[in-house]
Design an enzyme around this catalytic site. Structure first.
Site, mmCIF file in Angstrom:
data_model
loop_
_atom_site.group_PDB
_atom_site.id
_atom_site.type_symbol
_atom_site.label_atom_id
_atom_site.label_comp_id
_atom_site.label_asym_id
_atom_site.label_seq_id
_atom_site.Cartn_x
_atom_site.Cartn_y
_atom_site.Cartn_z
ATOM 1 C CD GLU A 222 -2.893 -1.241 0.625
ATOM 2 O OE1 GLU A 222 -3.279 -0.135 -0.074
ATOM 3 O OE2 GLU A 222 -3.717 -2.093 0.688
ATOM 4 C CB CYS A 256 -1.784 7.346 1.290
ATOM 5 S SG CYS A 256 -3.333 6.548 1.995
HETATM 6 P P1 NAD Z 1 8.606 4.773 4.530
HETATM 7 O O1 NAD Z 1 8.414 3.466 3.415
HETATM 8 O O2 NAD Z 1 9.582 5.572 4.865
HETATM 9 O O3 NAD Z 1 8.453 3.705 5.902
HETATM 10 C C1 NAD Z 1 7.134 3.111 6.117
HETATM 11 C C2 NAD Z 1 7.610 1.650 6.968
HETATM 12 O O4 NAD Z 1 8.254 0.939 6.186
HETATM 13 C C3 NAD Z 1 8.251 2.047 8.248
HETATM 14 O O5 NAD Z 1 7.912 1.221 9.204
HETATM 15 C C4 NAD Z 1 9.828 2.040 7.807
HETATM 16 O O6 NAD Z 1 10.573 1.967 8.847
HETATM 17 C C5 NAD Z 1 9.676 0.878 7.011
HETATM 18 N N1 NAD Z 1 10.644 0.902 5.818
HETATM 19 C C6 NAD Z 1 10.944 1.755 5.300
HETATM 20 N N2 NAD Z 1 12.003 1.216 4.074
HETATM 21 C C7 NAD Z 1 12.000 -0.117 4.460
HETATM 22 C C8 NAD Z 1 12.761 -1.412 3.864
HETATM 23 N N3 NAD Z 1 13.529 -0.990 2.708
HETATM 24 N N4 NAD Z 1 12.627 -2.446 4.159
HETATM 25 C C9 NAD Z 1 11.438 -2.649 5.191
HETATM 26 N N5 NAD Z 1 10.994 -1.773 5.982
HETATM 27 C C10 NAD Z 1 11.107 -0.533 5.521
HETATM 28 O O7 NAD Z 1 7.291 5.436 4.411
HETATM 29 P P2 NAD Z 1 6.730 6.447 5.669
HETATM 30 O O8 NAD Z 1 7.456 7.945 5.145
HETATM 31 O O9 NAD Z 1 6.674 6.100 7.126
HETATM 32 O O10 NAD Z 1 5.146 6.690 5.023
HETATM 33 C C11 NAD Z 1 4.670 7.626 4.044
HETATM 34 C C12 NAD Z 1 4.470 7.039 2.943
HETATM 35 O O11 NAD Z 1 3.232 5.952 3.156
HETATM 36 C C13 NAD Z 1 3.829 7.987 1.786
HETATM 37 O O12 NAD Z 1 4.229 7.744 0.486
HETATM 38 C C14 NAD Z 1 2.286 7.476 1.901
HETATM 39 O O13 NAD Z 1 1.584 8.000 0.709
HETATM 40 C C15 NAD Z 1 2.269 6.189 2.067
HETATM 41 N N6 NAD Z 1 1.009 5.592 2.699
HETATM 42 C C16 NAD Z 1 0.341 4.852 2.153
HETATM 43 C C17 NAD Z 1 -0.913 4.258 2.362
HETATM 44 C C18 NAD Z 1 -1.831 3.609 1.473
HETATM 45 O O14 NAD Z 1 -2.705 2.813 2.071
HETATM 46 N N7 NAD Z 1 -1.578 3.273 0.358
HETATM 47 C C19 NAD Z 1 -1.407 4.974 3.653
HETATM 48 C C20 NAD Z 1 -0.540 5.667 4.677
HETATM 49 C C21 NAD Z 1 0.769 5.920 3.891
#
Ligand code: NAD
Length: 478
Positions: A222, A256
């Site tokens: 997501e 998002c």
């Molecule tokens: P992010 O990808 O930086 O982090 C999300 C999670 O993934 C965190 O727990 C982080 O520690 C982990 N993570 C990051 N890189 C990783 C990797 N390489 N391997 C494993 N885990 C990893 O995202 P964020 O800044 O926390 O969130 C913002 C993003 O999330 C925005 O792009 C937003 O649009 C999206 N988002 C999407 C939805 C949806 O339902 N589509 C909902 C909310 C947020």
């Protein structure tokens, strides 16, 4: 602390141990009946709901969002989800008989939904309760254990949830555990889970998808979005303006599905911009504000730099920029920004802003807006605004987005019967909907030969021409 992630990072051995305990808990949990699981989750929810003031405070302190966003979006959103899946769990997860050809009249065919085991949830910071809790509810209802790796920027809310689950005494110990840390901990969770649901950025999602592919486990992704809002000349303008205001700035734009690009047909363009600019002035802002504030603060210091860069780029390319001043840098308070006369090549029209920024651009015709809306790597949410609902639905059908609204936005998340997921760079798979519960199980197809006990099936050996003709006749009749 504002502007700093948690420094806690679970060591690999600690993560390994959490998975070992999760597997023990799951072995016990999967033996409970579906009715017991539904009752357990209802029980947990009534405890959480009774303590909603405490939970809202945890969310507000951790994220700086307003109390209304903490209550209305995070907690009441969760309430709708629990209600929906508690009601539909039996319909979706009990064994399902399937139709079969009459030549198999002596057999029973059905699908059994088998829990996957330990589900890894890797979640972002912008909805630190609704997303982990909602996904955990579905995974648990389906008979799994959950290992949750929340964002390193929002661990307190997750730890609060873990604590509530444990203290409730309703579930086997260690059925839901939290792993703390950043991407490394996320990778460790993906590498040990039987299924992983990742919510976050495209880069993180791709990494997790590769890890899942290497182990042949299902991964649901997501990811981000770039909501295009298409406002036709006959749009209900008052509602469309209010929708743009809420859609772009609720949760301080950190959604998002948040509105980021607004394409308005020429005749409606000036009145729309004027009204939205007026409405922008009415927003009341305070980091972690109470019920009488509308928007809070940003979460990460880097958002300040990214948004400043996008606003500068828009100015340099001839846009009018309203608002967007840094009100309180230390507390990450950025005034909401509105960009008028945007152009497709501007950064703000292409990159995810994930902050309180919306950009409005005039279009000659709705068809042009549809082409621009679809000219994006993202495909999460989109909306169209017109008094002609039939035309609105036709336009919606032409939009490349997992979720589309006609004179509506944001609320699909609350209608849990609707799948919520993105296409293109916005993700793979979807949460919610019927599949959003069933995906936490693997479907086992069962065929039971009921009679006659000893007789072989007619298509078994020995083969002959006569048998082949007989089978052809049987298949035609079925
Ligand atoms: P992010 O990808 O930086 O982090 C999300 C999670 O993934 C965190 O727990 C982080 O520690 C982990 N993570 C990051 N890189 C990783 C990797 N390489 N391997 C494993 N885990 C990893 O995202 P964020 O800044 O926390 O969130 C913002 C993003 O999330 C925005 O792009 C937003 O649009 C999206 N988002 C999407 C939805 C949806 O339902 N589509 C909902 C909310 C947020």
């Amino acid at each position: 602390m504002i502007g700093k992630p948690s420094a806690a990072e679970d060591a690999p051995q600690a993560i390994e141990e959490k998975f070992r305990l999760a597997r023990l808990a799951q072995a016990q949990w999967r033996r409970t009946s579906l009715s017991q699981r539904v009752a357990a989750l209802r029980g947990l929810w009534s405890e959480i709901d009774a303590a909603r003031d405490e939970l809202a405070e945890v969310i507000r302190e951790e994220t700086g969002k307003t109390l209304t966003d903490a209550w209305g979006v995070e907690i009441d959103g969760a309430a709708l989800l629990v209600k929906h899946y508690a009601r539909s769990a039996h319909r979706l997860l009990q064994e399902q008989a399937v139709p079969k050809p009459w030549l198999l009249i002596n057999k029973r065919a059905y699908i059994r939904y088998v829990p996957r085991g330990v589900v890894g949830l890797i979640t972002p910071w912008n909805m630190p309760f609704l997303i982990p809790f909602g996904d955990a509810v579905c995974a648990l209802l389906a008979g799994n254990a959950v290992v949750l790796k929340p964002s390193e920027w929002a661990t307190r809310t997750a730890l609060y949830l873990e604590d509530r689950v444990r203290r409730s005494g309703i579930f086997p110990a260690e059925l839901l555990q939290v792993v703390q840390g950043g991407p490394k901990a996320g990778a460790a969770v993906a590498d040990r889970s039987d299924m992983v649901l990742f919510t976050g950025s495209l880069a993180g999602g791709k990494d997790v998808a590769q890890r899942a592919a290497a182990r042949m486990i299902p991964a649901v992704l997501e990811l981000g979005g770039k909501h295009p809002m298409i406002v036709a000349r006959d749009a209900p303008l008052v509602r469309a303006v209010q929708a743009a205001l809420w859609g772009a700035y609720a949760n301080c734009g950190q959604m998002c599905v948040g509105v980021q690009r607004i394409y308005v047909e020429r005749p409606a363009y000036e009145p729309f911009c004027e009204a939205l600019a007026e409405q922008l002035k009415t927003l009341r802002q305070a980091a972690g504000g109470g019920f009488d504030t509308d928007i809070g603060r940003l979460m990460l210091p880097e958002q300040l730099e990214r948004i400043a860069r996008q606003l500068e780029d828009a100015r340099a390319r001839g846009a009018r920029v309203l608002g967007g001043a840094e009100v309180d840098r230390e507390n990450l308070v950025l005034a909401p920004a509105l960009i008028l006369d945007a152009k497709p090549e501007m950064q703000v029209m292409r990159e995810e802003a994930f902050g309180p920024v919306a950009a409005v651009m005039p279009v000659a015709r709705v068809e042009e807006a549809v082409a621009l809306a679809n000219d994006s790597p993202y495909g999460l949410a989109a909306s169209v605004w017109t008094r002609d609902l039939r035309r609105g639905e036709e336009i919606a059908a032409a939009l490349e987005a997992g979720t589309v609204g006609v004179n509506d936005l944001g609320t699909p998340y609350a209608v849990c019967g609707l799948p919520f997921g993105g296409i293109k760079a916005s993700g793979l798979g979807a949460r919610h909907g019927d599949e959003g519960l069933r995906m936490f199980c693997w479907p086992q197809s069962v065929l039971v030969h009921e009679w006659s006990a000893d007789g072989p099936d007619p298509w078994w050996f020995p083969y002959s021409r006569a048998k082949a003709n007989f089978m052809r006749w049987l298949a035609r009749l079925s």
